[in-house]
Design a protein around this motif. Structure first.
Motif, PDB file in Angstrom:
ATOM      1  N   VAL A 230     -12.277  -1.458 -12.314  1.00 31.60           N
ATOM      2  CA  VAL A 230     -12.117  -0.082 -11.850  1.00 31.60           C
ATOM      3  C   VAL A 230     -12.217   0.881 -13.030  1.00 31.60           C
ATOM      4  O   VAL A 230     -12.788   1.962 -12.928  1.00 31.60           O
ATOM      5  CB  VAL A 230     -10.798   0.085 -11.083  1.00 31.60           C
ATOM      6  CG1 VAL A 230     -10.588   1.522 -10.673  1.00 31.60           C
ATOM      7  CG2 VAL A 230     -10.794  -0.805  -9.865  1.00 31.60           C
ATOM      8  N   ASP A 256     -13.073  16.295  -7.246  1.00 30.62           N
ATOM      9  CA  ASP A 256     -11.620  16.285  -7.223  1.00 30.62           C
ATOM     10  C   ASP A 256     -11.103  15.774  -8.567  1.00 30.62           C
ATOM     11  O   ASP A 256     -11.224  14.591  -8.864  1.00 30.62           O
ATOM     12  CB  ASP A 256     -11.170  15.370  -6.081  1.00 30.62           C
ATOM     13  CG  ASP A 256      -9.668  15.339  -5.931  1.00 30.62           C
ATOM     14  OD1 ASP A 256      -8.975  15.944  -6.766  1.00 30.62           O
ATOM     15  OD2 ASP A 256      -9.192  14.705  -4.984  1.00 30.62           O
ATOM     16  N   VAL A 258      -8.117  15.321  -9.591  1.00 29.05           N
ATOM     17  CA  VAL A 258      -6.998  14.388  -9.458  1.00 29.05           C
ATOM     18  C   VAL A 258      -7.531  12.988  -9.150  1.00 29.05           C
ATOM     19  O   VAL A 258      -6.930  11.984  -9.511  1.00 29.05           O
ATOM     20  CB  VAL A 258      -6.010  14.879  -8.381  1.00 29.05           C
ATOM     21  CG1 VAL A 258      -4.853  13.917  -8.236  1.00 29.05           C
ATOM     22  CG2 VAL A 258      -5.477  16.244  -8.763  1.00 29.05           C
ATOM     23  N   LEU A 259      -8.693  12.938  -8.521  1.00 28.61           N
ATOM     24  CA  LEU A 259      -9.298  11.637  -8.232  1.00 28.61           C
ATOM     25  C   LEU A 259      -9.535  10.861  -9.522  1.00 28.61           C
ATOM     26  O   LEU A 259      -9.352   9.650  -9.572  1.00 28.61           O
ATOM     27  CB  LEU A 259     -10.614  11.831  -7.476  1.00 28.61           C
ATOM     28  CG  LEU A 259     -11.260  10.549  -6.962  1.00 28.61           C
ATOM     29  CD1 LEU A 259     -10.355   9.867  -5.967  1.00 28.61           C
ATOM     30  CD2 LEU A 259     -12.598  10.854  -6.312  1.00 28.61           C
ATOM     31  N   HIS A 262      -6.427   9.165 -10.376  1.00 27.83           N
ATOM     32  CA  HIS A 262      -6.223   7.970  -9.559  1.00 27.83           C
ATOM     33  C   HIS A 262      -7.055   6.808 -10.115  1.00 27.83           C
ATOM     34  O   HIS A 262      -6.566   5.691 -10.288  1.00 27.83           O
ATOM     35  CB  HIS A 262      -6.640   8.221  -8.110  1.00 27.83           C
ATOM     36  CG  HIS A 262      -5.576   8.849  -7.283  1.00 27.83           C
ATOM     37  ND1 HIS A 262      -4.392   8.226  -7.016  1.00 27.83           N
ATOM     38  CD2 HIS A 262      -5.514  10.050  -6.660  1.00 27.83           C
ATOM     39  CE1 HIS A 262      -3.643   9.017  -6.257  1.00 27.83           C
ATOM     40  NE2 HIS A 262      -4.297  10.133  -6.050  1.00 27.83           N
ATOM     41  N   PHE A 263      -8.316   7.071 -10.358  1.00 27.35           N
ATOM     42  CA  PHE A 263      -9.206   6.021 -10.874  1.00 27.35           C
ATOM     43  C   PHE A 263      -8.681   5.497 -12.204  1.00 27.35           C
ATOM     44  O   PHE A 263      -8.619   4.305 -12.432  1.00 27.35           O
ATOM     45  CB  PHE A 263     -10.615   6.597 -11.092  1.00 27.35           C
ATOM     46  CG  PHE A 263     -11.517   6.484  -9.915  1.00 27.35           C
ATOM     47  CD1 PHE A 263     -11.256   7.197  -8.772  1.00 27.35           C
ATOM     48  CD2 PHE A 263     -12.641   5.679  -9.949  1.00 27.35           C
ATOM     49  CE1 PHE A 263     -12.095   7.110  -7.680  1.00 27.35           C
ATOM     50  CE2 PHE A 263     -13.472   5.585  -8.864  1.00 27.35           C
ATOM     51  CZ  PHE A 263     -13.214   6.304  -7.729  1.00 27.35           C
ATOM     52  N   PHE A 266      -5.300   3.633 -11.910  1.00 23.66           N
ATOM     53  CA  PHE A 266      -5.366   2.368 -11.167  1.00 23.66           C
ATOM     54  C   PHE A 266      -5.628   1.230 -12.153  1.00 23.66           C
ATOM     55  O   PHE A 266      -5.167   0.115 -11.972  1.00 23.66           O
ATOM     56  CB  PHE A 266      -6.481   2.390 -10.113  1.00 23.66           C
ATOM     57  CG  PHE A 266      -6.510   1.130  -9.275  1.00 23.66           C
ATOM     58  CD1 PHE A 266      -5.661   0.997  -8.198  1.00 23.66           C
ATOM     59  CD2 PHE A 266      -7.369   0.086  -9.570  1.00 23.66           C
ATOM     60  CE1 PHE A 266      -5.657  -0.166  -7.436  1.00 23.66           C
ATOM     61  CE2 PHE A 266      -7.368  -1.081  -8.819  1.00 23.66           C
ATOM     62  CZ  PHE A 266      -6.506  -1.195  -7.745  1.00 23.66           C
ATOM     63  N   LEU A 314       1.080  -1.240  -8.076  1.00 26.85           N
ATOM     64  CA  LEU A 314       1.494  -0.346  -6.993  1.00 26.85           C
ATOM     65  C   LEU A 314       2.211   0.883  -7.516  1.00 26.85           C
ATOM     66  O   LEU A 314       2.859   1.589  -6.765  1.00 26.85           O
ATOM     67  CB  LEU A 314       2.408  -1.119  -6.031  1.00 26.85           C
ATOM     68  CG  LEU A 314       1.802  -2.409  -5.498  1.00 26.85           C
ATOM     69  CD1 LEU A 314       2.806  -3.198  -4.694  1.00 26.85           C
ATOM     70  CD2 LEU A 314       0.589  -2.099  -4.643  1.00 26.85           C
ATOM     71  N   TRP A 316       0.799   3.184 -10.030  1.00 26.31           N
ATOM     72  CA  TRP A 316       0.023   4.024 -10.945  1.00 26.31           C
ATOM     73  C   TRP A 316       0.298   5.511 -10.771  1.00 26.31           C
ATOM     74  O   TRP A 316       0.168   6.280 -11.714  1.00 26.31           O
ATOM     75  CB  TRP A 316      -1.466   3.702 -10.841  1.00 26.31           C
ATOM     76  CG  TRP A 316      -2.177   4.275  -9.657  1.00 26.31           C
ATOM     77  CD1 TRP A 316      -2.699   5.521  -9.569  1.00 26.31           C
ATOM     78  CD2 TRP A 316      -2.492   3.631  -8.423  1.00 26.31           C
ATOM     79  NE1 TRP A 316      -3.301   5.700  -8.351  1.00 26.31           N
ATOM     80  CE2 TRP A 316      -3.199   4.556  -7.620  1.00 26.31           C
ATOM     81  CE3 TRP A 316      -2.263   2.364  -7.893  1.00 26.31           C
ATOM     82  CZ2 TRP A 316      -3.668   4.258  -6.345  1.00 26.31           C
ATOM     83  CZ3 TRP A 316      -2.731   2.070  -6.625  1.00 26.31           C
ATOM     84  CH2 TRP A 316      -3.410   3.000  -5.867  1.00 26.31           C
ATOM     85  N   MET A 320       1.335  10.657 -12.309  1.00 25.73           N
ATOM     86  CA  MET A 320       0.704  11.844 -11.729  1.00 25.73           C
ATOM     87  C   MET A 320       1.686  12.700 -10.954  1.00 25.73           C
ATOM     88  O   MET A 320       1.281  13.498 -10.109  1.00 25.73           O
ATOM     89  CB  MET A 320      -0.440  11.395 -10.797  1.00 25.73           C
ATOM     90  CG  MET A 320      -1.499  10.614 -11.520  1.00 25.73           C
ATOM     91  SD  MET A 320      -2.510   9.610 -10.424  1.00 25.73           S
ATOM     92  CE  MET A 320      -3.135  10.858  -9.335  1.00 25.73           C
ATOM     93  N   GLY A 324      -0.360  17.303  -9.172  1.00 23.76           N
ATOM     94  CA  GLY A 324      -0.818  17.777  -7.884  1.00 23.76           C
ATOM     95  C   GLY A 324      -1.002  16.648  -6.897  1.00 23.76           C
ATOM     96  O   GLY A 324      -1.667  16.780  -5.886  1.00 23.76           O
ATOM     97  N   GLN A 325      -0.400  15.514  -7.200  1.00 27.33           N
ATOM     98  CA  GLN A 325      -0.395  14.413  -6.250  1.00 27.33           C
ATOM     99  C   GLN A 325       0.532  14.787  -5.083  1.00 27.33           C
ATOM    100  O   GLN A 325       1.468  15.556  -5.264  1.00 27.33           O
ATOM    101  CB  GLN A 325       0.121  13.186  -6.975  1.00 27.33           C
ATOM    102  CG  GLN A 325       0.319  11.958  -6.145  1.00 27.33           C
ATOM    103  CD  GLN A 325       0.917  10.836  -6.981  1.00 27.33           C
ATOM    104  OE1 GLN A 325       0.288   9.835  -7.229  1.00 27.33           O
ATOM    105  NE2 GLN A 325       2.129  11.037  -7.445  1.00 27.33           N
ATOM    106  N   ALA A 329       3.001  10.457  -1.666  1.00 30.18           N
ATOM    107  CA  ALA A 329       2.552   9.444  -2.613  1.00 30.18           C
ATOM    108  C   ALA A 329       3.527   9.343  -3.777  1.00 30.18           C
ATOM    109  O   ALA A 329       3.887   8.249  -4.214  1.00 30.18           O
ATOM    110  CB  ALA A 329       1.150   9.776  -3.114  1.00 30.18           C
TER     111      ALA A 329
END
Lengths: 571, 318, 175
Positions: A230, A256, A258-259, A262-263, A266, A314, A316, A320, A324-325, A329
């Protein structure tokens, strides 16, 4: 070309008994070797080089903070400009994380010792092993290129949109690509170790006869296999974003930002367990060996490694909380983060129970093992306020976070790495390092470490933000103490380097089992022969921690087994 | 298990190390089965990493599609379902020949194995040729990823040129305001092309194959008007899209190129690997006892196929 | 001792020669190919000729999963493989699902804010895109010999109220 070999000859004598170091001659035989022990040694050299690079950057950062730049002329800090400062802390983070800590214990110590611990002749895929070393080298070269092309200032996390567009530094793309290549190296090592542990265990070695270091490497390999790909795709997307403006992370183009986080997390959260799990495995070996007592709660330690690996995937989102998560979450991630404390504490309690009524021997290896328990506990406990959403809002991106992860990463991983290095040094090179010299180095490193990072907890909780070139005068005293601690650590590391190098030349010859260890690596000569064991006498495994029938022979300062290893474990 | 029970096995190992160790069996393995098991295990673990790597792109796809459904709807119209379907068939057949090649290697059918590997390789070539044709068409129309996505600007220029040339027909004059007024729904009623009818959306990209890279944009426009049912005033309008729609669709082409390029790279690597085992098979290196490399390359090739099985409906059949 | 001991097993059950492999019958392989081709046809047919809105995606994914399963089980021999390999594959799939679902869970959190913002600022076209494209387009036009004097450099076309993302998504399905 011949210097390597001639120096090996001077160290071991031209007619020393055959071992992996003198089995083949010349630099070329090293560069093309398929022997996991030689690859491990090459990794060790590369990793220590990266450590020196990252350490240099750290010293520069600490030197800059010797005085508050507020008093100096604009853009003229203690020794560097804000831009240089930004690229220094980025270099420190990126080199330490990607080049040193992640491959540190698995690729250097693990490569050398894992097949020997299993009683195997080599890893499952020796050519792949060499390839992953060269990929590591390739990644390191890209990092150097990044420096030459102007450096980078994004921080090691490469956060968008800064890294994807705004950062004016030319080194972003090569550094990101370098991290991508290093990811491949990491994946291939993991695949190799996994297959090795599945198919190459010695006769008599079931899953629960594996030494605990192997279990921790197994858990690490699982994380590397599931998380690193990833990272690979994240970094490719980041390059595509920066070069082609594809728009995936750029809100102006419909993406995005924030994406990206996430990446990135992860991978990078599980990656901190890639860093700490092998360290925990090393500590399990150190504590058992130097307490001369069977490890307490073998299965609990083994399964807690797997539990940490699984839970590590589980959580990550706890990086954040203020990115802005969503609140939902955040709550889930916060909750799961707390549960990680359970398997970590299981390990700590088992180590303490192992030492209880053991005959503890304070070798240098054990000193690092004990330091690990103390410092790691502090680092772990200061993680709890960071895992709590409300307190994290206050502490996020302050020196409190910096101190927390240095307590875990340096106090945890680096100390375990050094402990493992002392522990297996005689096996690697057949020489005993000076115990006094090593002790002095430990005092400097341990003392300097606490002096450096403890004040950072204090100033962080008072609001000193991380990654700032400039700071308010009220934080000056903390920064001053912290920088002095850094210099003491530097002195410690230099001392350690001198002690270890000197042992190669003047060190006493190491016995097969100088520490009283019970795992298979102590059943072969120091250093081991090319195929790890005498082929006519391949090892048979039993209980890996059977200290009952090991006796110390004071004449040779060697431990010998008086009766064969038992196969039953007492707990 | 006691000491006594293990000793014979151990003695056997030691004995085995000195003789009866076939050339293809690496020194650190005791038996072919052990070597084969390790290799397969390593390969499957590696395939797991490949799945996770593509998983990142699937994640990006899912989030983008959810956030920008209209972009995906507009963009996919420019992909040729026919080419996509043909490529799927090509890959499926080459996957079949690969599986057969593994069987041939296991049964010692050397020349059959070589032939089947060659067919598999050709399948890979076919896939890449079709992909190149599709890519070329996209770039010609400014439908590339990121900075190569220039379609909206081209479309605007074409509109402007059409107006200044004063060639806007009565039909155009009517169609354009209608589109402006009520978005894609109206555009669709004015022009039945988008998505719903296979022939036109399949035919248009076939038209892209026509070598028109050096033709002036004006000519290009004329050419496209010709097969755009005479309704649109440029290539994009022929698909029922305004400049604004094209701005939206940028996202789709980024993810389309991202996914297919990474997949295409895997096809190329797979082809190189097939060539490698093909040469080894020709030299007669494989037998019923030892054919692990063919097997592993086969696994890799099937994975490439597997990923395409998902990419095809996700990108071409929205 | 009841733990598995693969090393010892290998040595004990050792008889030089072939590794334990399963040879898949040719008829089975051909049958799978035919099934795969039929499913490919089916997926094109359902996507192009049947209109179930969002369910089209679900149908396409079910068919793709069926195809994938066939490839894995027969072409990749998973039916006859060791348990570990199946576990490796399934774990990878589980983690992909985890990754996508948690990231997605988060992505729609601000959908309402975005929609409100769009309603208040009816400029659907991000300026960055059109200007980005315009930077490159004149070059492209110049390459192809177009008279780019004619190209007006007007900003993006005005947006329309009716073109909110929700409507945009629904409209094509209606057609």
């Amino acid at each position: 070309m011949t210097t390597t070999q001639s120096s090996i000859d001077t160290i071991y004598g031209p007619d020393a008994e055959p071992n992996y170091l003198n089995a083949e001659r010349g630099l070329w035989s090293w560069l093309t070797t398929l022997d996991h022990k030689r690859i491990g040694i090459m990794y060790l050299m590369g990793i220590l080089g990266s450590f020196a690079l990252g350490g240099f950057a750290a010293i520069m950062v600490r030197t800059e903070h010797l005085s508050s730049a507020a008093t100096a002329a604009a853009d003229q800090g203690t020794i560097m400009t804000p831009d240089t400062y930004n690229s220094m802390f980025t270099l420190h983070g990126a080199a330490m994380v990607f080049l040193f800590i992640i491959p540190g214990i698995p690729a250097a110590l693990g490569n050398f010792i894992l097949p020997v611990l299993l009683g195997a002749k080599d890893v499952a895929f020796p050519r792949l092993n060499l390839m992953s070393f060269y990929l590591w080298m390739g990644g390191a070269i890209f990092f150097v290129m990044a420096l030459l092309m102007g450096g980078l200032d994004t921080g090691w996390t490469f956060y968008t949109p800064y890294s994807s567009g705004h950062s004016p530094f030319g080194g972003v793309v090569p550094a990101v690509f370098g991290a991508f290549v290093l990811g491949f190296s990491s994946i291939l090592t993991a695949v190799n170790f996994l297959a090795t542990m599945h198919t190459l265990r010695a006769p008599g070695m079931g899953w629960f006869e594996m030494p605990l270091f192997c279990w921790s490497l197994y858990a690490t390999a699982v994380i590397q296999i599931l998380a690193t790909p990833v990272l690979a795709i994240t970094l490719l997307l980041l390059i595509a974003e920066r070069v082609l403006h594809v728009g995936i992370f750029d809100p102006a183009l419909g993406g995005d930002p924030v994406l990206f986080q996430h990446f990135f997390w992860f991978y990078s959260h599980p990656a901190v367990y890639i860093m700490i799990l092998p360290a925990m495995g090393v500590v399990s070996e150190l504590i058992a060996t130097y307490s001369h007592k069977e490890i307490f709660g073998y299965k609990f330690i083994a399964f807690s490694s797997l539990a940490i690996a699984l839970l590590g995937f589980l959580v990550w989102g706890h990086h954040m909380f203020v990115s802005g998560q969503s609140a939902l979450a955040g709550t889930i991630f916060s909750l799961i983060t707390f549960t990680i404390a359970i398997p970590s504490a299981v390990k700590v309690f088992n180590w303490l129970a192992t030492m209880y009524k053991g005959s503890i021997e304070l070798t240098n290896g054990m000193l690092y093992g004990l330091s690990f328990i103390w410092v790691f506990s502090l680092g772990g406990l200061t993680g709890l306020p960071l895992a709590t959403m409300v307190t994290d809002v206050h502490l996020h991106d302050t020196y409190f976070v910096v101190a927390h992860f240095h307590y875990v990463m340096v106090g945890g991983t680096v100390f375990a790495f050094l402990g493992g290095l002392h522990h297996w040094w005689p096996k690697m090179f057949g020489k005993m390092a000076s115990r006094l010299g090593g002790f002095i180095a430990w005092v400097l490193i341990f003392g300097g470490f606490n002096l450096t990072f403890f004040p950072q907890f204090l100033m962080g909780s008072q609001g000193m933000p991380r990654r700032y070139w400039h700071y308010q005068p009220e934080f000056h005293v903390y920064h001053l103490i912290s920088s002095i601690g850094a210099y003491i650590q530097l002195a410690g590391f230099i001392t350690l380097a001198v002690v270890l190098l000197q042992s190669l030349i003047k060190g006493r010859k190491a016995a097969a089992n100088p520490w009283g260890g019970t795992t298979l690596e102590w059943q072969t000569t120091s250093p081991p022969p090319h195929l790890n064991f005498d082929e006519a006498n391949m090892p048979v495994a039993g209980n890996p921690y059977d200290y009952e029938n090991i006796e110390h022979n004071a004449d040779d300062d060697e431990y010998v087994r008086t009766r064969p290893q038992s196969t039953a474990r007492s707990h | 298990m006691s000491q006594v029970e293990l000793s014979p096995a151990q003695a056997h190992d030691a004995e085995n190390a000195h003789h009866d160790h076939p050339e293809w069996l690496a020194h650190h393995f005791d038996t072919p089965d052990q070597q084969n098991t390790s290799a397969k295990m390593g390969m499957w673990a590696f395939l797991g990493t490949e799945i996770l790597m593509f998983g990142g792109l699937f994640c990006a796809y899912a989030i983008w599609r959810a956030n920008h459904y209209d972009a995906f709807w507009i963009g996919h119209v420019y992909l040729s379902t026919a080419w996509g379907a043909i490529n799927t068939v090509v890959l499926l057949i080459s996957s079949f020949t690969m599986a057969w090649a593994v069987r041939a290697a296991q049964l010692n059918q050397r020349s059959l194995c070589v032939g089947l590997l060659a067919l598999t390789f050709l399948g890979g070539c076919g896939f890449m040729v079709i992909k190149t044709i599709e890519y070329t068409g996209k770039f010609e129309h400014g439908l590339g990823p990121g900075i190569w996505y220039t379609a909206p600007a081209i479309s605007k220029q074409l509109d402007a040129m059409a107006e200044t040339a004063g060639t806007a027909s009565h039909a155009d004059a009517e169609a354009a305001p209608a589109t402006e007024a009520s978005g894609p729904a109206a555009a669709e009623s004015a022009n039945p092309v988008p998505g719903t009818s296979l022939p036109s959306s399949a035919a248009a990209p076939m038209g892209m194959v026509a070598p028109a890279p050096v033709a002036p944009v004006g000519h290009d426009m004329a050419a496209h008007s010709a097969h755009g049912h005479g309704e649109g005033h440029n290539y994009y309008a022929a698909h029922g899209h305004t400049t604004e729609d094209l701005v939206t669709a940028r996202t789709f082409f980024s993810i389309y190129f991202g996914m297919t390029a990474l997949h295409g790279l895997h096809v190329l690597v797979g082809m190189a690997l097939i060539l490698w085992v093909l040469l080894r098979a020709r030299r007669g290196e494989f037998s019923a006892e030892f054919n692990t490399p063919v097997d592993l390359v086969g696994l890799y090739w099937h994975l490439v196929d597997l990923i395409w099985i998902f990419l095809f409906p996700l990108l071409y059949l929205i | 001792m009841s733990h598995s001991n693969e090393h010892a097993e290998h040595a004990a059950g050792h008889d030089h020669g072939e590794a334990h492999q399963h040879v898949v019958p040719l008829s089975l392989l051909s049958g799978i190919l035919v099934l795969l081709l039929i499913l490919t046809g089916l997926t094109v047919f359902t996507a192009r000729e049947l209109h179930f809105g969002e369910w089209n995606l679900v149908i396409a994914m079910i068919i793709a999963c069926a195809k994938g399963t066939l490839v894995v089980l027969y072409f990749m021999h998973m039916r006859w493989e060791k348990m570990f390999n199946a576990i490796a594959l399934i774990t990878a799939l589980i983690f992909v699902t985890l990754f996508i679902s948690v990231s997605a869970l988060d992505s729609f959190q601000y959908e309402d804010n975005i929609n409100n913002y769009r309603a208040a600022n009816p400029t659907r076209v991000p300026q960055a895109i059109i200007s980005d494209a315009e930077v490159r387009a004149p070059e492209l036009a110049a390459e192809t010999g177009a008279d780019h004097e004619a190209a007006p450099s007007t900003p993006a076309a005005p947006a329309k109220e009716s073109h909110e993302s929700g409507d945009g998504a629904a409209a094509p399905h209606a057609g």
